[in-house]
Design a protein around this motif. Sequence first.
Motif, PDB file in Angstrom:
ATOM      1  N   LYS A  37      44.199  35.893  35.188  1.00 32.59           N
ATOM      2  CA  LYS A  37      42.891  36.490  35.460  1.00 32.59           C
ATOM      3  C   LYS A  37      42.122  35.575  36.399  1.00 32.59           C
ATOM      4  CE  LYS A  37      41.666  39.103  31.581  1.00 32.59           C
ATOM      5  NZ  LYS A  37      41.008  39.431  30.384  1.00 32.59           N
ATOM      6  N   THR A  48      36.606  40.762  38.445  1.00 29.54           N
ATOM      7  CA  THR A  48      37.738  40.170  37.739  1.00 29.54           C
ATOM      8  C   THR A  48      39.017  40.831  38.218  1.00 29.54           C
ATOM      9  OG1 THR A  48      36.386  39.799  35.770  1.00 29.54           O
ATOM     10  CG2 THR A  48      38.768  39.672  35.483  1.00 29.54           C
ATOM     11  N   THR A  52      43.005  40.957  37.569  1.00 31.74           N
ATOM     12  CA  THR A  52      44.031  40.575  36.600  1.00 31.74           C
ATOM     13  C   THR A  52      45.386  40.991  37.142  1.00 31.74           C
ATOM     14  OG1 THR A  52      42.446  41.075  34.849  1.00 31.74           O
ATOM     15  CG2 THR A  52      44.724  40.750  34.171  1.00 31.74           C
TER      16      THR A  52
END
Lengths: 109, 147
Positions: B80, B133, B135
């Motif tokens: 992440k 974010t 991931t």
Amino acid sequence: MRISESGDCITAYLKGDIDHHSARGIREDIDALVQMKQPALLKLDFSGVSFMDSSGIGLIMGRYRLMSLYGGTVKVVNVPEGLAKMMNLSGLSALDIIERRGEKIESTK
Amino acid sequence: MKAQNEMSMSFESRSSNEGFARCAVSAFITQLDPTISELNDIKTAVSEAVTNCVVHAYRNTIGKIYINVKIKENSVVVIKVRDTGCGIGDIKQAMQPLFTTAPSDERAGLGFAVMQSFMDKVNVRSKVGKGTTVTFEKRLSCRVGNG
């Protein structure tokens, strides 16, 4: 990075990691000499490059544009096996400027 | 799937940290005995994600970049990369190959395309003004026993 000149050709021997951080200095060094000498051919030798992210693709495309302004060409030579995936993904093979171990990289398309 | 091992780190969004970030993640992954090609894929994806934070999320400012790496069952690695920067308004557009908002910086617009091509899964969550974010996940060819 070492840069050599011979006749109408400038060769830049890139080395180490090429990323967003290092690309700027490489770009400035090459462009300063290209703008001064306006060679017919700019060779980018990748034999000493250990890592490259997409910043390397931006570096090649930018030099390709610069050389086009002067009516010159770019050749990307001695691309290590580990960088082939990135080169193929970039679509640069369509420009016909990449050579690997003396041979052109096959287009993946 | 429970994590078998985990590491987190944070650092400033200076371009000199791009190399640090990919090397730190690859050093953590080394315990899975990845192939050179797998390690290179992960380093490249991390480099793209961190560069996005430096160039886009915190453009002209310095902020914090957070990386979390989890090693799960069957040598699955989940990474992440999070920032609290400007956020992405149109994620679909941002992920289009060759789309870039920083052409003057010679960005090729390939960051997300590279992540998608080098990793098994990529997920992007973003809120304008709050941050992004990214991931991504990759299963390594498990050559050693787990644990």
